[in-house]
Design a protein around this motif. Structure first.
Motif, PDB file in Angstrom:
ATOM      1  N   ASN A  55       0.798  -1.223   0.000  1.00  0.00           N
ATOM      2  CA  ASN A  55       0.000   0.000   0.000  1.00  0.00           C
ATOM      3  C   ASN A  55       0.834   1.278   0.000  1.00  0.00           C
ATOM      4  O   ASN A  55       0.567   2.191  -0.793  1.00  0.00           O
TER       5      ASN A  55
ATOM      6  N   TYR B 103       2.190   1.679  -3.438  1.00  0.00           N
ATOM      7  CA  TYR B 103       1.090   2.062  -4.331  1.00  0.00           C
ATOM      8  C   TYR B 103       0.843   3.559  -4.231  1.00  0.00           C
ATOM      9  O   TYR B 103       0.756   4.273  -5.238  1.00  0.00           O
ATOM     10  N   GLN B 104       0.672   4.030  -2.994  1.00  0.00           N
ATOM     11  CA  GLN B 104       0.334   5.429  -2.769  1.00  0.00           C
ATOM     12  C   GLN B 104       1.403   6.362  -3.332  1.00  0.00           C
ATOM     13  O   GLN B 104       1.097   7.379  -3.959  1.00  0.00           O
ATOM     14  N   SER B 105       2.656   6.011  -3.105  1.00  0.00           N
ATOM     15  CA  SER B 105       3.748   6.850  -3.605  1.00  0.00           C
ATOM     16  C   SER B 105       3.732   6.929  -5.120  1.00  0.00           C
ATOM     17  O   SER B 105       3.808   8.019  -5.709  1.00  0.00           O
TER      18      SER B 105
ATOM     19  N   TYR C  12      -0.075   9.982  -4.257  1.00  0.00           N
ATOM     20  CA  TYR C  12      -0.805  10.393  -3.048  1.00  0.00           C
ATOM     21  C   TYR C  12       0.130  10.325  -1.841  1.00  0.00           C
ATOM     22  O   TYR C  12       0.711   9.270  -1.566  1.00  0.00           O
ATOM     23  N   ASN C  13       0.247  11.438  -1.129  1.00  0.00           N
ATOM     24  CA  ASN C  13       1.171  11.424   0.001  1.00  0.00           C
ATOM     25  C   ASN C  13       0.612  10.709   1.217  1.00  0.00           C
ATOM     26  O   ASN C  13       1.369  10.198   2.041  1.00  0.00           O
ATOM     27  N   SER C  14      -0.705  10.612   1.365  1.00  0.00           N
ATOM     28  CA  SER C  14      -1.271   9.928   2.519  1.00  0.00           C
ATOM     29  C   SER C  14      -0.963   8.439   2.461  1.00  0.00           C
ATOM     30  O   SER C  14      -1.035   7.804   1.406  1.00  0.00           O
ATOM     31  N   ASP C  15      -0.577   7.889   3.613  1.00  0.00           N
ATOM     32  CA  ASP C  15      -0.270   6.450   3.741  1.00  0.00           C
ATOM     33  C   ASP C  15       0.827   6.001   2.774  1.00  0.00           C
ATOM     34  O   ASP C  15       0.836   4.857   2.322  1.00  0.00           O
ATOM     35  N   SER C  16       1.771   6.904   2.464  1.00  0.00           N
ATOM     36  CA  SER C  16       2.832   6.575   1.502  1.00  0.00           C
ATOM     37  C   SER C  16       4.161   6.254   2.184  1.00  0.00           C
ATOM     38  O   SER C  16       5.200   6.184   1.528  1.00  0.00           O
TER      39      SER C  16
ATOM     40  N   ASP D  54       5.263  10.145   4.611  1.00  0.00           N
ATOM     41  CA  ASP D  54       4.278  10.885   3.825  1.00  0.00           C
ATOM     42  C   ASP D  54       4.803  12.276   3.457  1.00  0.00           C
ATOM     43  O   ASP D  54       4.549  12.767   2.349  1.00  0.00           O
TER      44      ASP D  54
END
Length: 455
Positions: free
Chosen positions: A247, A250-252, A256-260, A389
């Motif tokens: 996850n 994925y986020q990175s 998306y900075n949240s949960d990255s 993040d």
């Protein structure tokens, strides 16, 4: 692909196979990529493919065991003669060994395809499978039935099975699927991830058995229990545990900075990954759910994947990738059913952005392999590991011989690092010599990255 024996054990004995454009496929593709280990999905006899009806073109991952000690016939050139599957699997393993690969096999001792018809339950009804107080099958594994691995003869059989694969087929190690399902004596289906001393004892016994015939075999657990239990196992006889970092990567990559925050990608006693057979493909996620400036721009996505893989592979401890991640495989895991057959797309090679990803990964993996002694140190120093993040503009790895900075933002970004070894470094991607100061600032364009190494 030029491969003659597609989908068979012996396809891995074929050299010189190429695409129409002359690019290597099959085992030569793996050799050129630079990987060192091959983990194969379950290759014993499993139930979801009817070996007498191969023309149906049915495929499955193999997590539905029927006979643990017999190779799967659908992977042989002749499933009607038992000696053929045995010989061809041995030929595959030998070919991989001859080309410098170690072979790890996925094994699924926590449940069987069909409990009532399983051979040992036919001999001693009900003994091999665990049942609840009401007589129904225990389902702590989430697979419909649990192996009663706490029972003496079941435990003995599993030990003898792993020894058989080690000694007869020269398998170099095992990845135990859903290892927390190997006993639920002190937990029920709702608390199977809780610390369980009996489960630890059983797994340690398996490790002792493997170590009795091989000091360097890989013992890998897909465990996912309490951290205290995982750490206890990681401290025993070089057991390694799976470490899912999907996850945050994925986020990175999606922007998306949240949960990255993938700080957990550096974890002692773990093999870390952000793609596996059981997870969605990162390129598909980015192209489907990423920011518009990611999913509509393969050039940008290629760079972002390169940056992610560089941080992943050049940080310490074992790392894993899923097949064709090096070419940005973007077919969803759900296509043709989750465990169904997926298209093999060697034409990805023809796409400049995908080929750039492959070339970058090959350089990174090969450099790490060439520096095996450095990465094999017990206490490898990591000076900087900023991947939270808040670090999207410059996720950073600084070690004595490696510097990686990756900008996951959609705008130019500057990042200043503290470099313990000022002087001349080499840009791994271009070969350019770079003077790096003790305090050094990098300016990177949107989705860009840099990898510097020193000998």
């Amino acid at each position: 692909s030029g491969v003659k024996n597609k989908g068979k054990f012996i396809q891995w004995t074929e050299h010189g196979t190429k695409t129409a454009e002359g690019l290597s496929t099959g085992i030569d593709h793996l050799i050129e990529l630079g990987v060192t280990h091959v983990q194969i999905l379950p290759s014993y006899d499993y139930g979801s493919v009817d070996e007498s009806r191969l023309s149906d073109n049915v495929y499955n991952w193999g997590y539905d065991p029927v006979n643990y000690n017999i190779p799967e016939g659908s992977y042989s050139s002749d499933p009607y003669h038992g000696d053929v599957r045995i010989r061809e699997l041995k030929e595959m393993i030998a070919a991989l060994h001859e080309n410098g690969f170690r072979v790890i096999m996925d094994v699924v001792y926590n449940h069987v395809y069909h409990a009532d018809s399983f051979c040992f339950n036919q001999i001693v009804p009900g003994y091999f499978s665990r049942r609840k107080a009401d007589g129904s099958l225990s389902n702590g594994s989430g697979c419909g039935n649990d192996t009663a691995s706490e029972r003496e003869m079941v435990h003995k059989y599993i030990v003898e099975s792993v020894l058989y694969w080690t000694e007869e087929y020269h398998i170099d190690g095992f990845r135990f699927d859903l290892a927390k399902g190997l006993t639920q004596r002190q937990s029920d289906e709702g608390s199977c991830s809780n610390y369980d001393a009996s489960r630890i004892a059983i797994i340690k016994d398996y490790a002792d058995a493997i170590r009795s015939v091989s000091d360097d075999a890989y013992i890998i657990l897909e465990h996912f229990t309490e951290w205290s239990e995982e750490n206890e196992l990681a401290n025993y006889r070089d057991i390694i545990l799976w470490n899912n970092q999907c996850n945050p990567f994925y986020q990175s990559v999606m922007g998306y900075n949240s949960d990255s925050n993938f700080a957990g990608d550096i974890a002692w006693g773990r093999v870390s990954y952000f793609e596996s057979h059981d997870e969605e493909r990162i390129a598909y996620k980015a192209l489907t759910y990423g920011q518009n400036w990611v999913k509509n721009n393969w050039s940008s996505l290629s760079n972002r994947l390169q940056g992610a893989y560089c941080l992943h592979f050049l940080s310490p401890y074992p790392k894993m990738m899923w097949q064709f991640g090096e070419l940005g495989y973007d077919v969803s895991i759900e296509e043709n059913g989750r465990t169904g057959k997926k298209p093999v797309r060697w034409n990805y090679y023809e796409d400049a952005n995908r080929k750039a990803l492959y070339d970058a990964m090959s350089k990174v993996i090969s450099w790490r392999t060439d520096n095996e002694e450095y990465y094999g140190q017990d206490n490898l120093t990591v000076h900087t590991w900023k991947v939270a993040d808040a670090n999207m503009g410059g996720k950073t790895l600084v070690m004595d011989k490696v510097i990686v900075v990756a900008n996951f933002n959609n705008a130019e970004s500057t990042t200043t690092i503290n470099n313990p070894n000022p002087g001349e470094w080499t840009n791994l991607m271009t070969g350019e010599k770079v003077q790096v100061n003790g305090s050094h600032t990098f300016t990177l364009g949107a989705s860009d990255y840099i990898v510097l190494v020193r000998e």
